[in-house]
Design a protein around this motif. Sequence first.
Motif, PDB file in Angstrom:
ATOM      1  N   ILE A  89      34.154  50.828  38.982  1.00 29.20           N
ATOM      2  CA  ILE A  89      34.190  50.067  37.620  1.00 29.20           C
ATOM      3  C   ILE A  89      33.347  50.514  37.506  1.00 29.20           C
ATOM      4  O   ILE A  89      32.916  51.323  36.346  1.00 29.20           O
ATOM      5  CB  ILE A  89      33.911  48.564  37.894  1.00 29.20           C
ATOM      6  CG1 ILE A  89      35.203  47.737  38.125  1.00 29.20           C
ATOM      7  CG2 ILE A  89      33.556  48.105  36.473  1.00 29.20           C
ATOM      8  CD1 ILE A  89      36.908  47.610  37.181  1.00 29.20           C
ATOM      9  N   VAL A 117      32.961  53.204  34.093  1.00 27.41           N
ATOM     10  CA  VAL A 117      31.644  52.635  33.530  1.00 27.41           C
ATOM     11  C   VAL A 117      30.784  53.780  32.945  1.00 27.41           C
ATOM     12  O   VAL A 117      30.021  53.838  31.742  1.00 27.41           O
ATOM     13  CB  VAL A 117      30.836  51.424  33.620  1.00 27.41           C
ATOM     14  CG1 VAL A 117      30.162  51.363  32.004  1.00 27.41           C
ATOM     15  CG2 VAL A 117      32.321  50.177  32.734  1.00 27.41           C
ATOM     16  N   ASP A 171      28.203  42.566  35.547  1.00 24.05           N
ATOM     17  CA  ASP A 171      28.644  42.076  36.611  1.00 24.05           C
ATOM     18  C   ASP A 171      29.390  40.697  36.655  1.00 24.05           C
ATOM     19  O   ASP A 171      27.889  39.993  37.009  1.00 24.05           O
ATOM     20  CB  ASP A 171      29.768  43.227  37.060  1.00 24.05           C
ATOM     21  CG  ASP A 171      30.648  41.863  38.134  1.00 24.05           C
ATOM     22  OD1 ASP A 171      31.974  41.269  37.201  1.00 24.05           O
ATOM     23  OD2 ASP A 171      31.743  42.187  39.416  1.00 24.05           O
ATOM     24  N   THR A 188      36.189  39.690  32.510  1.00 22.36           N
ATOM     25  CA  THR A 188      37.156  39.556  33.153  1.00 22.36           C
ATOM     26  C   THR A 188      37.979  38.295  32.395  1.00 22.36           C
ATOM     27  O   THR A 188      37.424  37.156  31.989  1.00 22.36           O
ATOM     28  CB  THR A 188      37.784  40.052  34.363  1.00 22.36           C
ATOM     29  OG1 THR A 188      37.866  38.783  35.121  1.00 22.36           O
ATOM     30  CG2 THR A 188      37.183  41.279  35.250  1.00 22.36           C
ATOM     31  N   ASP A 207      27.227  46.406  39.050  1.00 18.87           N
ATOM     32  CA  ASP A 207      28.700  46.246  39.347  1.00 18.87           C
ATOM     33  C   ASP A 207      28.854  46.225  41.215  1.00 18.87           C
ATOM     34  O   ASP A 207      28.549  47.488  41.533  1.00 18.87           O
ATOM     35  CB  ASP A 207      29.706  46.044  38.560  1.00 18.87           C
ATOM     36  CG  ASP A 207      30.767  46.082  38.703  1.00 18.87           C
ATOM     37  OD1 ASP A 207      31.594  46.097  39.709  1.00 18.87           O
ATOM     38  OD2 ASP A 207      31.511  44.860  37.738  1.00 18.87           O
ATOM     39  N   LYS A 241      36.053  44.264  30.461  1.00 16.77           N
ATOM     40  CA  LYS A 241      35.920  45.279  30.682  1.00 16.77           C
ATOM     41  C   LYS A 241      37.491  45.978  30.705  1.00 16.77           C
ATOM     42  O   LYS A 241      37.225  47.012  31.237  1.00 16.77           O
ATOM     43  CB  LYS A 241      36.593  44.362  33.277  1.00 16.77           C
ATOM     44  CG  LYS A 241      35.065  44.556  33.704  1.00 16.77           C
ATOM     45  CD  LYS A 241      34.977  44.091  34.931  1.00 16.77           C
ATOM     46  CE  LYS A 241      33.818  43.769  36.181  1.00 16.77           C
ATOM     47  NZ  LYS A 241      34.285  43.659  37.091  1.00 16.77           N
ATOM     48  N   LEU A 285      29.588  42.413  31.380  1.00 17.06           N
ATOM     49  CA  LEU A 285      30.882  42.018  31.582  1.00 17.06           C
ATOM     50  C   LEU A 285      31.762  41.424  32.405  1.00 17.06           C
ATOM     51  O   LEU A 285      31.159  40.759  33.685  1.00 17.06           O
ATOM     52  CB  LEU A 285      30.815  43.263  32.451  1.00 17.06           C
ATOM     53  CG  LEU A 285      30.231  44.400  31.843  1.00 17.06           C
ATOM     54  CD1 LEU A 285      29.783  45.763  33.276  1.00 17.06           C
ATOM     55  CD2 LEU A 285      30.812  45.526  30.703  1.00 17.06           C
TER      56      LEU A 285
END
Length: 218
Positions: free
Chosen positions: A13, A17, A54, A83, A8, A104, A81
């Motif tokens: 972030i 994680v 990500d 959104t 990511d 996320k 991951l």
Amino acid sequence: MIRVLLADDETMIRAGVRAILAADPGIEVVAEAGDGHEAVELARLHRPHVVLLDIRMPRLDGLGAAEELRTAAPGTAVVMLTTFSEDAYITRALGSGVSGFLLKSGDPRELIAGVRAVAEGAAYLSPTVARRVLDTLGGGRFSRAAEARARLEPLTGREREVVALVGAGLSNQEIAERLYVVEGTVKAHVSAVLGRVGLRNRVQLAILAYEAGLVPGA
């Protein structure tokens, strides 16, 4: 021990994680990457069981990295991951061989459950992500549900049971235990079903299970 590589471009972030995964003594983050190219190189070096990618990253995004990982680290499961703002990316990723999707901002327990599931060979879809995928794949929910049920109609009752359990995120071993059969039988059922319904991987099969209403709460 499940070895995880985390990729990511946002340091905060990654820290969050990593902290969540550290709560499980059976999971170890072996490396972190800030972009897709670095993720692929570190995967070659560390051979993790799972790569958390990500979707949006510089140089090479998660989708591109997932494609490269199929050849660079073929034994590694890839989880995206995402959104809520990345629905288009999710639908594109369905064909790239990823093993799962996690939100996320979702429940930390889902993150751990998802990593464990894909490490065991299962597909894992955060329920929230699965609903978003179904809502954005195109066409009305009712028509897609009817189409999904029609595609599954030729399957045997046992094969439909297997599809439902794949959709629920169970691994082959877990399905075998649930159905009181050997794991090889489950693998054969999954392979046969993928061929008969024209899908490439377990994630696509899990989506079909959601569409057909085979997964409780879908």
